[in-house]
Write an enzyme that holds these catalytic residues in place. Structure first.
Site, PDB file in Angstrom:
ATOM      1  N   GLU A   1      11.113  -6.509  -9.479  1.00  0.00           N
ATOM      2  CA  GLU A   1      10.243  -5.239  -9.765  1.00  0.00           C
ATOM      3  C   GLU A   1      11.172  -4.291 -10.753  1.00  0.00           C
ATOM      4  O   GLU A   1      11.975  -3.560 -10.177  1.00  0.00           O
ATOM      5  CB  GLU A   1       9.797  -4.539  -8.627  1.00  0.00           C
ATOM      6  CG  GLU A   1       8.869  -5.384  -7.625  1.00  0.00           C
ATOM      7  CD  GLU A   1       7.774  -4.536  -6.852  1.00  0.00           C
ATOM      8  OE1 GLU A   1       6.964  -4.556  -6.860  1.00  0.00           O
ATOM      9  OE2 GLU A   1       8.496  -3.540  -6.185  1.00  0.00           O
TER      10      GLU A   1
ATOM     11  N   GLY B   1       1.249  -2.952  -6.376  1.00  0.00           N
ATOM     12  CA  GLY B   1       0.892  -1.590  -5.560  1.00  0.00           C
ATOM     13  C   GLY B   1      -0.407  -0.927  -5.934  1.00  0.00           C
ATOM     14  O   GLY B   1      -1.391  -1.217  -5.338  1.00  0.00           O
ATOM     15  N   GLY B   2      -0.631  -0.159  -6.829  1.00  0.00           N
ATOM     16  CA  GLY B   2      -1.868   0.601  -7.145  1.00  0.00           C
ATOM     17  C   GLY B   2      -3.097  -0.229  -7.099  1.00  0.00           C
ATOM     18  O   GLY B   2      -4.081   0.063  -6.313  1.00  0.00           O
TER      19      GLY B   2
ATOM     20  N   TRP C   1       0.922  -1.211  -0.124  1.00  0.00           N
ATOM     21  CA  TRP C   1      -0.054   0.033  -0.003  1.00  0.00           C
ATOM     22  C   TRP C   1       0.923   1.218   0.099  1.00  0.00           C
ATOM     23  O   TRP C   1       0.442   2.348   0.007  1.00  0.00           O
ATOM     24  CB  TRP C   1      -0.901  -0.072   1.156  1.00  0.00           C
ATOM     25  CG  TRP C   1      -1.930  -1.085   1.118  1.00  0.00           C
ATOM     26  CD1 TRP C   1      -2.444  -1.803   0.010  1.00  0.00           C
ATOM     27  CD2 TRP C   1      -3.005  -1.406   2.139  1.00  0.00           C
ATOM     28  NE1 TRP C   1      -3.570  -2.776   0.238  1.00  0.00           N
ATOM     29  CE2 TRP C   1      -3.715  -2.358   1.620  1.00  0.00           C
ATOM     30  CE3 TRP C   1      -3.135  -1.210   3.643  1.00  0.00           C
ATOM     31  CZ2 TRP C   1      -4.706  -3.021   2.169  1.00  0.00           C
ATOM     32  CZ3 TRP C   1      -4.113  -1.609   3.948  1.00  0.00           C
ATOM     33  CH2 TRP C   1      -5.017  -2.693   3.580  1.00  0.00           C
ATOM     34  N   LYS C   2       2.078   1.243   0.146  1.00  0.00           N
ATOM     35  CA  LYS C   2       2.992   2.348   0.253  1.00  0.00           C
ATOM     36  C   LYS C   2       2.413   3.315   1.046  1.00  0.00           C
ATOM     37  O   LYS C   2       2.051   2.878   1.968  1.00  0.00           O
ATOM     38  CB  LYS C   2       3.324   2.694  -1.153  1.00  0.00           C
ATOM     39  CG  LYS C   2       3.592   1.686  -2.452  1.00  0.00           C
ATOM     40  CD  LYS C   2       3.862   2.209  -3.613  1.00  0.00           C
ATOM     41  CE  LYS C   2       4.324   1.021  -4.581  1.00  0.00           C
ATOM     42  NZ  LYS C   2       5.056   1.411  -5.874  1.00  0.00           N
TER      43      LYS C   2
ATOM     44  N   GLY D   1       4.186   1.689 -11.336  1.00  0.00           N
ATOM     45  CA  GLY D   1       3.182   2.834 -11.171  1.00  0.00           C
ATOM     46  C   GLY D   1       3.617   3.768 -12.543  1.00  0.00           C
ATOM     47  O   GLY D   1       2.699   4.653 -12.533  1.00  0.00           O
TER      48      GLY D   1
ATOM     49  N   HIS E   1      12.591  -2.401  -1.547  1.00  0.00           N
ATOM     50  CA  HIS E   1      11.928  -1.824  -2.463  1.00  0.00           C
ATOM     51  C   HIS E   1      12.573  -0.607  -3.117  1.00  0.00           C
ATOM     52  O   HIS E   1      13.549   0.079  -2.612  1.00  0.00           O
ATOM     53  CB  HIS E   1      10.502  -1.189  -1.801  1.00  0.00           C
ATOM     54  CG  HIS E   1       9.469  -0.979  -2.960  1.00  0.00           C
ATOM     55  ND1 HIS E   1       9.573   0.093  -3.421  1.00  0.00           N
ATOM     56  CD2 HIS E   1       8.621  -1.817  -3.353  1.00  0.00           C
ATOM     57  CE1 HIS E   1       8.487   0.009  -4.633  1.00  0.00           C
ATOM     58  NE2 HIS E   1       8.204  -1.169  -4.595  1.00  0.00           N
TER      59      HIS E   1
ATOM     60  N   GLU F   1      11.780   2.018  -4.260  1.00  0.00           N
ATOM     61  CA  GLU F   1      11.406   3.559  -3.876  1.00  0.00           C
ATOM     62  C   GLU F   1      12.451   3.565  -2.489  1.00  0.00           C
ATOM     63  O   GLU F   1      12.833   4.714  -2.379  1.00  0.00           O
ATOM     64  CB  GLU F   1      10.066   3.584  -3.395  1.00  0.00           C
ATOM     65  CG  GLU F   1       9.311   3.754  -4.777  1.00  0.00           C
ATOM     66  CD  GLU F   1       7.843   3.252  -4.761  1.00  0.00           C
ATOM     67  OE1 GLU F   1       7.210   2.919  -3.556  1.00  0.00           O
ATOM     68  OE2 GLU F   1       7.129   2.955  -5.702  1.00  0.00           O
TER      69      GLU F   1
HETATM   70  P1  13P Z   1       2.235  -0.538  -8.970  1.00  0.00           P
HETATM   71  O1  13P Z   1       1.581  -1.960  -8.976  1.00  0.00           O
HETATM   72  O2  13P Z   1       1.578   0.244  -8.768  1.00  0.00           O
HETATM   73  O3  13P Z   1       3.029  -0.605 -10.537  1.00  0.00           O
HETATM   74  O4  13P Z   1       3.573  -0.790  -8.003  1.00  0.00           O
HETATM   75  C1  13P Z   1       4.288  -1.891  -7.809  1.00  0.00           C
HETATM   76  C2  13P Z   1       5.048  -1.636  -6.698  1.00  0.00           C
HETATM   77  O5  13P Z   1       6.047  -1.147  -6.503  1.00  0.00           O
HETATM   78  C3  13P Z   1       4.685  -2.931  -5.600  1.00  0.00           C
HETATM   79  O6  13P Z   1       5.711  -2.884  -4.618  1.00  0.00           O
END
Ligand code: 13P
Length: 249
Positions: A167, A233-234, A10-11, A173, A95, A97
């Site tokens: 990833e 993610g999203g 869920w970031k 994203g 991750h 990020e």
């Molecule tokens: P998205 O599914 O939003 O592209 O994000 C992937 C992600 O970073 C999951 O850790």
């Protein structure tokens, strides 16, 4: 036999209240689903609430990060033991990020993987190349370095506990999913290295794909022989959408 894992990251979204609303809506949608490990990774502040609501269900909880020390003077950080105590079973580590915005390195990722394992958590170790690295033909070199360094000093007996998430940074994203062929190619490559590092134990390690996974593309990704799940993610932020990813079959 590798049990598939579908994990939602869920970031920095959802308060504790919003997380609880999600879980109450989501659990009935996936009730009775067996043979898939379902994982929710809310913010640290929602871990306890989500763990309490999912206790005894088919969904488990992950933190999105963890510190590498068991405790100490690290203002603002959270230890693996604290995450475990809050009811989590897994910890996402490394991750992209975190590597990009918080200066995490292969070495700190490795320390976190080891600390998570020592605390009894299942690390979900992320790796993946940037667009520049892919375009300059460095994908395999980069993921090999990240994999070997991240799993350095892990014993073969412990290795099957680890989950790896591939990833590609350019797919996160952006709506630009790697094609199933692109993902499978890297997963198969990672699998060969895991076998080399850990023997048959390496073949038990689940390798998840992450990057713009959606209800529309999950089935074709999961049909690949070396894709054992997804880190989403999203599309994990809405209960209906994440539930349909969990029901990829
Ligand atoms: P998205 O599914 O939003 O592209 O994000 C992937 C992600 O970073 C999951 O850790």
């Amino acid at each position: 036999m590798r049990t598939p894992v579908i994990a939602g990251n869920w970031k920095m979204f959802k308060t504790a209240g919003e997380s609880s609303v999600f879980v109450k809506e989501f659990l009935p949608l996936v009730a009775g689903i067996k043979g898939v490990e379902i994982v929710l990774a809310p913010s640290f502040l929602s871990l306890s609430a989500v763990a309490a609501l999912t206790a005894g269900t088919n969904a488990g909880v992950a933190s999105q990060n963890v510190h590498f020390a068991a405790e100490g003077a690290y203002t603002g950080e959270v230890s693996p033991g604290m995450v475990k105590d809050a009811g989590a079973k897994y910890a996402i580590v490394g991750h992209s990020e975190r590597r990009q915005y918080f200066a995490e390195t292969d070495e700190s990722v490795n320390r976190k993987v080891k600390a998570a394992l020592a605390a009894g958590l299942v690390p979900i170790m992320c790796l993946g190349e940037t667009l520049t690295e892919r375009e300059s033909g460095k994908t395999f070199q980069v993921v090999e370095r990240q994999l070997r360094a991240g799993l350095s000093e892990i014993a073969a007996a412990t290795a099957p506990k680890v989950i790896v998430a591939y990833e590609p940074v350019w797919a996160i994203g952006t709506g630009k999913t790697a094609t199933k062929e692109q993902a499978q190619e890297v997963h198969a490559f990672l699998r060969r290295i895991l076998k080399e590092l850990f023997g048959d134990a390496g073949l038990a390690i689940r390798i998840l794909y992450g990057g713009s996974v959606k209800p529309e593309n999950i089935s074709e990704l999961m049909a690949q022989p070396d894709i054992d799940g997804a880190l989403v993610g999203g599309a994990s932020l809405k209960a209906a959408s994440f539930a349909s990813i969990v029901k990829f079959n």
